[in-house]
Design an enzyme around this catalytic site. Sequence first.
Site, PDB file in Angstrom:
ATOM      1  N   ASP A 123      -4.189  -5.013   5.490  1.00  0.00           N
ATOM      2  CA  ASP A 123      -4.694  -5.473   4.793  1.00  0.00           C
ATOM      3  C   ASP A 123      -2.897  -6.621   4.573  1.00  0.00           C
ATOM      4  OD1 ASP A 123      -5.916  -6.631   2.456  1.00  0.00           O
ATOM      5  OD2 ASP A 123      -5.022  -5.510   1.670  1.00  0.00           O
ATOM      6  N   SER A 171       0.863  -0.924   0.191  1.00  0.00           N
ATOM      7  CA  SER A 171      -0.435  -0.204   0.068  1.00  0.00           C
ATOM      8  C   SER A 171       0.819   1.395   0.194  1.00  0.00           C
ATOM      9  CB  SER A 171      -0.672   0.103   1.123  1.00  0.00           C
ATOM     10  OG  SER A 171      -1.943   0.673   1.223  1.00  0.00           O
ATOM     11  N   HIS A 186      -2.353  -0.646  -3.311  1.00  0.00           N
ATOM     12  CA  HIS A 186      -3.827  -0.053  -3.022  1.00  0.00           C
ATOM     13  C   HIS A 186      -3.401   1.113  -3.674  1.00  0.00           C
ATOM     14  CE1 HIS A 186      -4.107  -2.224   1.246  1.00  0.00           C
ATOM     15  NE2 HIS A 186      -4.457  -2.912   0.234  1.00  0.00           N
TER      16      HIS A 186
END
Length: 201
Positions: free
Chosen positions: A140, A20, A47
Site C-alpha cells: 500500500d 501499517s 491500517h
Amino acid sequence: MLGASRPRAVPYEIVAIGTSAGGVKALVKVLGALPADFPVPLVIVQHLDPHHDTILADLLDRRSRLRVKLAENGETAEPGAAYLAPPDRHLLVAPGGKLVLSQGDKVRFVRPSADSLFASVAEVYGAAALVCVLTGTGFDGSTGAKEVTARGGTVVAEDPDTAEFKGMPQAVANAVAVDLVLPLDDIAGALVALTERTRSL
C-alpha cells in the site's frame, strides 16, 4: 538531496502519511517531534482493525504538540493538525482541503488505503503534495506514490533497512525514485525542513 537537482517551484500545502504494521510507534515518534505550529495539515492512513473503534487519535494527540483527531467527513484540514483515517473508511482530500470519508471498495485488500489518500492528494495539490511512507507490510502506498511523482509532488520513505517492517517503504522505493530515504529518527526533521518555505510565505 531534494532541492539540489529538482528546485521547488511551489511550497508544500499538505503532508500525507501512510503506514501499517509498526506504525503506531512510528507515528508517535514522527508526530511527537513536530512543532505545534507545523505550517500545513497532515492526513494519515494507519491500517486499523475494521471491526473496532480506535483510540489511536487520542493516544497520538496526548503525545504530540499537534492537534490529532479522527478525520470527519466534510471538515477542512487545517495547519497544525493531523487527521487520522477512521477504521474501515478511506480518507480522501478534495479541493480546498475538504476531507472526504468513503466506504468504497478496498484497495489491495485494505480500507483505509494509503494509495487512495495519496492519489487524492496528488490530484488536488500536484507539486504542492508531500507524502511519506513509514513502516508496514504489503504494498500500500506505492501506486499512489507514482501519481504523486507524476504530478511533481515529493515522496519521502522510511529507510527499509531500518524500518520495523520494510514491506511498504521498500515497495515505494521499488515503484518510484523516492526523493528522500531516511531512518525514522530523521523523518520529522525532514518534514519540518521541507515545509519551511510554506511557513515563510
